[in-house]
Design a protein around this motif. Structure first.
Motif, mmCIF file in Angstrom:
data_model
loop_
_atom_site.group_PDB
_atom_site.id
_atom_site.type_symbol
_atom_site.label_atom_id
_atom_site.label_comp_id
_atom_site.label_asym_id
_atom_site.label_seq_id
_atom_site.Cartn_x
_atom_site.Cartn_y
_atom_site.Cartn_z
ATOM 1 N N ARG A 41 -28.973 -28.162 21.788
ATOM 2 C CA ARG A 41 -29.101 -28.004 23.256
ATOM 3 C C ARG A 41 -27.772 -27.556 24.084
ATOM 4 N NH1 ARG A 41 -33.148 -30.931 25.898
ATOM 5 N NH2 ARG A 41 -34.592 -31.939 24.432
ATOM 6 N N VAL A 42 -26.557 -27.763 23.466
ATOM 7 C CA VAL A 42 -25.230 -27.187 23.766
ATOM 8 C C VAL A 42 -25.234 -25.677 23.515
ATOM 9 C CG1 VAL A 42 -22.782 -27.162 23.242
ATOM 10 C CG2 VAL A 42 -24.077 -29.231 23.646
ATOM 11 N N GLU A 43 -25.791 -25.418 22.324
ATOM 12 C CA GLU A 43 -25.671 -23.980 21.876
ATOM 13 C C GLU A 43 -26.710 -23.095 22.857
ATOM 14 O OE1 GLU A 43 -25.613 -20.037 20.381
ATOM 15 O OE2 GLU A 43 -24.360 -21.996 19.845
ATOM 16 N N PHE A 44 -27.924 -23.742 23.070
ATOM 17 C CA PHE A 44 -28.841 -23.177 23.968
ATOM 18 C C PHE A 44 -28.310 -22.812 25.462
ATOM 19 C CE2 PHE A 44 -32.838 -22.847 26.893
ATOM 20 C CZ PHE A 44 -33.312 -21.609 26.247
ATOM 21 N N ALA A 45 -27.751 -23.857 26.076
ATOM 22 C CA ALA A 45 -26.982 -24.063 27.363
ATOM 23 C C ALA A 45 -26.033 -22.873 27.362
ATOM 24 C CB ALA A 45 -26.445 -25.236 27.610
ATOM 25 N N ALA A 46 -25.132 -22.753 26.618
ATOM 26 C CA ALA A 46 -24.102 -21.786 26.318
ATOM 27 C C ALA A 46 -24.792 -20.391 26.287
ATOM 28 C CB ALA A 46 -23.183 -22.180 25.305
ATOM 29 N N ALA A 47 -25.706 -20.347 25.435
ATOM 30 C CA ALA A 47 -26.420 -18.766 25.554
ATOM 31 C C ALA A 47 -27.082 -18.468 26.633
ATOM 32 C CB ALA A 47 -27.400 -18.836 24.266
ATOM 33 N N SER A 48 -27.679 -19.571 27.377
ATOM 34 C CA SER A 48 -28.379 -19.114 28.715
ATOM 35 C C SER A 48 -27.417 -18.549 29.643
ATOM 36 C CB SER A 48 -28.818 -20.629 29.370
ATOM 37 O OG SER A 48 -29.922 -20.995 28.491
ATOM 38 N N PHE A 49 -26.058 -19.115 29.787
ATOM 39 C CA PHE A 49 -24.915 -18.329 30.685
ATOM 40 C C PHE A 49 -24.758 -16.939 30.198
ATOM 41 C CE2 PHE A 49 -24.167 -22.971 31.761
ATOM 42 C CZ PHE A 49 -24.050 -22.716 33.109
ATOM 43 N N GLU A 50 -24.814 -16.828 29.011
ATOM 44 C CA GLU A 50 -24.409 -15.607 28.367
ATOM 45 C C GLU A 50 -25.468 -14.340 28.406
ATOM 46 O OE1 GLU A 50 -21.630 -17.596 24.808
ATOM 47 O OE2 GLU A 50 -23.493 -16.720 24.425
#
Length: 336
Positions: A41-50
């Motif tokens: 979930r943390v990885e997906f959220a960080a990728a969402s901003f990117e």
């Protein structure tokens, strides 16, 4: 002491977020204490901003509250939900049964599986460390999400919904789960909640009955908590209602907690916010404001005094630094 501010989650925040998840006591699907599920979930959220999305397509914009270099809370905006498997709730419907021969008329409540909020956006994952509660930080976690939505209207679906954790007994009892979900999953609540977190809503579509369930057939303990939030979630519900969200008889399929929703333009923080040019100086005893600036990875939000003159707002250097703005830049602000 540094100025507390909200910012997008980073991958290196994982350990601190895991510590928060373990403090939550369970029941927060979007904040699992299982390290593997949480890391995804943390990885997906960080990728969402990117990703620099141009429309809502399932991105999760998780933001953390940082103070003195430490993550003390988090909250999230889900750009659109249920796109893969559907976003499932129970809707509490009214059924009317009439017998002219017996001169009897009954109104009965039914639980009906609903996908009404599939494709809507969601605010959630709000959790604040118990160590810092009472300083207005929970309110900041909640309202900063609305400034983010206001700054990114094209990226967030309308309407916005929010699910609250359902009520638990003093010893962790889950009356609604025991009455309904457990009968079809044959799993403890925590195991089913973890499976839903890691595998997605398809397991709900596969296992829960597709036919209406009459509320009158549930045990008293389950009937009494339909739409009732966990005691710790009551303040969050009150904040949502104050923002213009409403309970329209939708509940969570696992714990019976309430779902509330609002049109974006009806959310108070968004409706009352304005755009100002920044001036940096001494705002004196001007009113407190919640302020936001930036886009996606550069988004920041903080709380501080703001003195307005027309379309100019004077804020302190500390607030400007927290927001990453300089004189002449634009911020969005709303009275605290």
């Amino acid at each position: 002491m540094s100025h507390a501010f909200m910012r997008p989650v980073r991958r290196e925040d994982f350990d601190e977020i895991l510590a928060l998840a373990k403090q939550s006591g369970g029941g927060m699907t979007n904040l699992p204490s299982d390290p593997d599920s949480l890391r995804k979930r943390v990885e997906f959220a960080a990728a969402s901003f990117e990703a620099n999305a141009t429309a809502p397509n399932g991105e999760v914009y998780t933001m953390v509250l940082e103070k003195d270099g430490k993550v003390i809370g988090l909250s999230a905006v889900f750009s659109s939900v249920g796109l893969e498997y559907g976003f499932v709730n129970y809707r509490i419907n009214k059924a009317v049964h009439v017998s002219k021969q017996l001169s009897k008329r009954f109104e009965q409540r039914q639980l009906v599986l609903s996908y009404d909020f599939t494709g809507a956006s969601e605010v959630g994952s709000l959790f604040l460390s118990p160590d810092v509660r009472g300083g207005g930080y929970g309110k900041m976690l909640a309202r900063a999400r609305y400034l983010f939505i206001a700054q990114h209207r094209a990226l967030i679906a309308d309407p916005v919904c929010a699910e609250l954790r359902g009520w638990r007994g003093p010893n962790g009892e889950q009356p609604f789960w025991e009455a309904v979900g457990h009968k079809f999953f044959e799993m403890d609540f925590e195991d089913a909640d973890s499976a839903n977190s890691s595998l997605g809503n398809q397991i709900i579509n596969d296992l829960l009955p597709r036919y209406p369930i009459y509320v009158a057939m549930l045990p008293d303990a389950a009937r009494e908590i339909l739409g009732r939030p966990h005691d710790s979630a009551r303040p969050a519900l009150n904040m949502l209602l104050a923002e213009g969200f409403a309970f329209n008889h939708y509940i969570d399929v696992f714990d019976g907690g309430p779902l509330v929703d609002a049109a974006i333009d009806d959310i108070k923080t968004i409706r009352e916010s304005g755009i100002y040019k920044v001036a940096v100086g001494d705002p004196g005893d001007a009113p407190l404001h919640l302020m936001g600036a930036g886009r996606l990875q550069s988004f920041r939000a903080t709380r501080g005094h703001g003195k307005t003159q027309g379309d100019v707002m004077t804020i302190s250097q500390e607030a400007a630094s927290a927001l990453g703005v300089k004189p002449g830049d634009e911020i969005r602000a709303v009275e605290w």
